[in-house]
Scaffold this motif. Structure first.
Motif, PDB file in Angstrom:
ATOM      1  N   ARG A  23      -1.945  37.115  52.668  1.00 19.37           N
ATOM      2  CA  ARG A  23      -3.032  36.959  52.214  1.00 19.37           C
ATOM      3  C   ARG A  23      -4.023  37.487  51.621  1.00 19.37           C
ATOM      4  O   ARG A  23      -5.106  37.129  51.158  1.00 19.37           O
ATOM      5  CB  ARG A  23      -3.371  34.981  51.666  1.00 19.37           C
ATOM      6  CG  ARG A  23      -1.718  34.649  51.148  1.00 19.37           C
ATOM      7  CD  ARG A  23      -1.483  33.592  50.173  1.00 19.37           C
ATOM      8  NE  ARG A  23      -2.329  32.844  52.399  1.00 19.37           N
ATOM      9  CZ  ARG A  23      -1.853  31.230  52.607  1.00 19.37           C
ATOM     10  NH1 ARG A  23      -2.151  30.244  51.870  1.00 19.37           N
ATOM     11  NH2 ARG A  23      -2.057  31.005  53.723  1.00 19.37           N
ATOM     12  N   ASP A  24      -4.299  37.252  53.152  1.00 23.30           N
ATOM     13  CA  ASP A  24      -6.344  38.758  53.673  1.00 23.30           C
ATOM     14  C   ASP A  24      -6.167  39.705  54.179  1.00 23.30           C
ATOM     15  O   ASP A  24      -5.508  40.397  55.161  1.00 23.30           O
ATOM     16  CB  ASP A  24      -6.510  37.097  54.303  1.00 23.30           C
ATOM     17  CG  ASP A  24      -8.239  37.343  55.114  1.00 23.30           C
ATOM     18  OD1 ASP A  24      -8.458  38.403  54.352  1.00 23.30           O
ATOM     19  OD2 ASP A  24      -8.956  36.420  56.362  1.00 23.30           O
ATOM     20  N   PRO A  25      -6.004  40.503  53.242  1.00 22.95           N
ATOM     21  CA  PRO A  25      -6.193  41.906  53.995  1.00 22.95           C
ATOM     22  C   PRO A  25      -7.163  42.279  55.304  1.00 22.95           C
ATOM     23  O   PRO A  25      -7.079  43.301  55.773  1.00 22.95           O
ATOM     24  CB  PRO A  25      -6.747  42.616  53.146  1.00 22.95           C
ATOM     25  CG  PRO A  25      -7.841  41.784  51.428  1.00 22.95           C
ATOM     26  CD  PRO A  25      -6.662  40.210  51.730  1.00 22.95           C
ATOM     27  N   LEU A  26      -8.172  41.614  55.216  1.00 25.98           N
ATOM     28  CA  LEU A  26      -8.656  41.430  55.932  1.00 25.98           C
ATOM     29  C   LEU A  26      -8.066  41.164  57.437  1.00 25.98           C
ATOM     30  O   LEU A  26      -8.356  41.200  58.934  1.00 25.98           O
ATOM     31  CB  LEU A  26     -10.100  41.134  56.754  1.00 25.98           C
ATOM     32  CG  LEU A  26     -11.203  41.581  57.194  1.00 25.98           C
ATOM     33  CD1 LEU A  26     -11.771  42.619  57.347  1.00 25.98           C
ATOM     34  CD2 LEU A  26     -12.848  40.793  57.365  1.00 25.98           C
ATOM     35  N   ASP A 130     -19.333  47.157  45.336  1.00 22.91           N
ATOM     36  CA  ASP A 130     -19.353  47.107  46.412  1.00 22.91           C
ATOM     37  C   ASP A 130     -20.259  47.851  47.492  1.00 22.91           C
ATOM     38  O   ASP A 130     -20.507  47.091  48.473  1.00 22.91           O
ATOM     39  CB  ASP A 130     -18.007  47.496  47.130  1.00 22.91           C
ATOM     40  CG  ASP A 130     -17.132  46.914  46.246  1.00 22.91           C
ATOM     41  OD1 ASP A 130     -17.325  45.284  45.592  1.00 22.91           O
ATOM     42  OD2 ASP A 130     -15.953  46.905  45.875  1.00 22.91           O
ATOM     43  N   GLU A 160     -15.120  43.445  55.139  1.00 20.11           N
ATOM     44  CA  GLU A 160     -13.911  43.219  53.943  1.00 20.11           C
ATOM     45  C   GLU A 160     -14.195  43.537  52.776  1.00 20.11           C
ATOM     46  O   GLU A 160     -12.845  43.957  52.248  1.00 20.11           O
ATOM     47  CB  GLU A 160     -14.894  41.926  53.911  1.00 20.11           C
ATOM     48  CG  GLU A 160     -14.047  40.445  52.953  1.00 20.11           C
ATOM     49  CD  GLU A 160     -14.740  39.129  52.825  1.00 20.11           C
ATOM     50  OE1 GLU A 160     -14.415  38.480  52.536  1.00 20.11           O
ATOM     51  OE2 GLU A 160     -16.263  38.717  53.483  1.00 20.11           O
ATOM     52  N   ALA A 161     -15.384  44.239  52.521  1.00 20.46           N
ATOM     53  CA  ALA A 161     -15.294  45.029  50.945  1.00 20.46           C
ATOM     54  C   ALA A 161     -14.137  46.385  51.065  1.00 20.46           C
ATOM     55  O   ALA A 161     -13.923  46.598  50.642  1.00 20.46           O
ATOM     56  CB  ALA A 161     -16.601  44.834  50.666  1.00 20.46           C
ATOM     57  N   LYS A 164     -10.639  45.026  51.255  1.00 17.78           N
ATOM     58  CA  LYS A 164     -10.293  44.967  49.554  1.00 17.78           C
ATOM     59  C   LYS A 164     -10.155  46.330  49.210  1.00 17.78           C
ATOM     60  O   LYS A 164      -8.603  46.005  48.050  1.00 17.78           O
ATOM     61  CB  LYS A 164     -11.585  43.922  49.226  1.00 17.78           C
ATOM     62  CG  LYS A 164     -11.275  43.801  47.592  1.00 17.78           C
ATOM     63  CD  LYS A 164     -12.158  43.342  47.107  1.00 17.78           C
ATOM     64  CE  LYS A 164     -13.113  44.322  46.655  1.00 17.78           C
ATOM     65  NZ  LYS A 164     -14.153  44.082  45.561  1.00 17.78           N
ATOM     66  N   ARG A 167      -6.779  47.603  50.338  1.00 13.89           N
ATOM     67  CA  ARG A 167      -5.186  46.392  49.693  1.00 13.89           C
ATOM     68  C   ARG A 167      -5.042  47.007  47.960  1.00 13.89           C
ATOM     69  O   ARG A 167      -4.229  46.636  47.885  1.00 13.89           O
ATOM     70  CB  ARG A 167      -5.208  45.144  49.780  1.00 13.89           C
ATOM     71  CG  ARG A 167      -5.584  43.906  49.223  1.00 13.89           C
ATOM     72  CD  ARG A 167      -3.145  44.234  49.914  1.00 13.89           C
ATOM     73  NE  ARG A 167      -2.712  43.667  50.067  1.00 13.89           N
ATOM     74  CZ  ARG A 167      -1.451  44.412  48.794  1.00 13.89           C
ATOM     75  NH1 ARG A 167      -1.561  45.403  48.106  1.00 13.89           N
ATOM     76  NH2 ARG A 167      -0.901  43.701  48.204  1.00 13.89           N
ATOM     77  N   GLN A 168      -6.495  46.884  47.271  1.00 11.62           N
ATOM     78  CA  GLN A 168      -6.172  47.322  45.538  1.00 11.62           C
ATOM     79  C   GLN A 168      -5.405  48.650  46.039  1.00 11.62           C
ATOM     80  O   GLN A 168      -5.096  48.738  44.310  1.00 11.62           O
ATOM     81  CB  GLN A 168      -7.773  46.776  45.449  1.00 11.62           C
ATOM     82  CG  GLN A 168      -8.008  45.653  44.647  1.00 11.62           C
ATOM     83  CD  GLN A 168      -9.918  45.967  45.040  1.00 11.62           C
ATOM     84  OE1 GLN A 168     -10.382  47.012  44.502  1.00 11.62           O
ATOM     85  NE2 GLN A 168     -10.108  44.635  44.152  1.00 11.62           N
ATOM     86  N   ARG A 170      -2.787  49.610  47.766  1.00 12.88           N
ATOM     87  CA  ARG A 170      -2.125  49.927  48.567  1.00 12.88           C
ATOM     88  C   ARG A 170      -0.878  50.904  47.965  1.00 12.88           C
ATOM     89  O   ARG A 170      -0.416  51.335  49.126  1.00 12.88           O
ATOM     90  CB  ARG A 170      -1.887  48.257  49.173  1.00 12.88           C
ATOM     91  CG  ARG A 170      -0.377  47.934  50.459  1.00 12.88           C
ATOM     92  CD  ARG A 170      -1.392  48.402  51.264  1.00 12.88           C
ATOM     93  NE  ARG A 170      -0.330  48.106  52.152  1.00 12.88           N
ATOM     94  CZ  ARG A 170       0.524  49.161  52.777  1.00 12.88           C
ATOM     95  NH1 ARG A 170       0.628  50.460  52.186  1.00 12.88           N
ATOM     96  NH2 ARG A 170       1.802  48.809  53.945  1.00 12.88           N
TER      97      ARG A 170
END
Length: 269
Positions: A23-26, A130, A160-161, A164, A167-168, A170
């Motif tokens: 659940r956490d991309p980082l 971002d 982190e950014a 994200k 992941r967006q 992917r």
């Protein structure tokens, strides 16, 4: 399509990243922050248009890659080995053929997720925002969704950014990896390393990859004036087909510069 589906299924499932939180991309990969940053820094150098500076950095990139555990480090090492020892002109020709002439080789991430539509302009604005929140300003002729630029940002500014953004997008990253694997590209290891830092594909991701492979990115033929421009700015032209990666937007002179690979040496534990 059947082969593509089977390849996607090999990378799916809850055991793909056993130490991470999907659940956490980082943290989904199970790699420590320094290991993620080292992977992204190496990948940002290797995925750029090859020049004498990149070739000169290969020994350092190899040393940093050895400090990254698991699949990411192995894939980076294989990419370095594939690129080392090549004639520079031949490598540059191969790069252009791989990334500038084939839609599946596009290095601009939102081209896969948004296609040539108005939505892509808004996606580019969000990525720029971002970057700006992290204190990074790009030139007007620079598109922020170039994979190399996003990796530089994630490695050197805001992990982190950056995670994200990756992941967006992917599905596009995965389609690019599959394409490079299919053509046995020397850059295949770079995309394998990047994918090793991301959450495993979920059902929606796999569906998106299959749809992209079958239909290609969405196109919108009218109403694209000012495409990608922020409110109050002059219209900016995207590269032809959204895929030119070294001439025009994404050119080295307009970029903040790859993360200094020397600072990453020995940081991964």
């Amino acid at each position: 399509m059947g082969l593509l589906a089977r390849v996607l299924d090999r990378g799916a499932g809850p055991t793909a990243h056993p130490r991470g939180d999907v659940r956490d991309p980082l943290h989904a990969s199970g790699l420590a922050l320094d290991e993620l940053r080292a992977t992204w820094a190496c990948a940002s150098w290797l995925i750029g248009y090859p020049g004498p500076e990149m070739l000169a950095q290969l020994p350092t990139i190899r040393a940093v890659a050895r400090s990254v555990p698991g699949r990411a480090g192995v894939a980076l090492g294989e990419a370095v080995a594939a690129l080392a020892g090549n004639d520079l002109i031949e490598l540059q020709e191969a790069y252009v053929d791989t990334f500038d002439t084939r839609r599946r080789g596009c290095l601009y991430l939102t081209y896969f997720s948004q296609g040539d539509t108005r939505r892509r302009g808004m996606a580019l604005v969000r990525i720029k925002q971002d970057f700006r929140r992290a204190g990074v300003e790009l030139g007007d002729d620079e598109l922020p969704d170039h994979l190399g630029v996003v990796l530089e940002f994630a490695a050197g500014h805001d992990a982190e950014a950056g995670a994200k953004i990756l992941r967006q997008n992917r599905a596009g990253v995965e389609l690019l990896r599959l394409h490079l694997e299919e053509i046995d590209s020397p850059w295949n290891g770079v995309l394998r390393a990047v994918c090793a830092t991301l959450p495993p594909l979920d059902a929606d991701d796999r569906e998106a990859v299959l749809r992209l492979a079958a239909e290609g990115p969405e196109e919108e033929l009218v109403g694209l004036d000012g495409y990608g421009a922020e409110p109050g700015t002059a219209p900016s032209a995207l590269p032809g087909g959204g895929c030119s990666s070294h001439d025009g937007p994404g050119a080295p002179a307009a970029r903040p510069g790859p993360v200094d690979i020397e600072i990453m040496r020995g940081r991964a534990r």
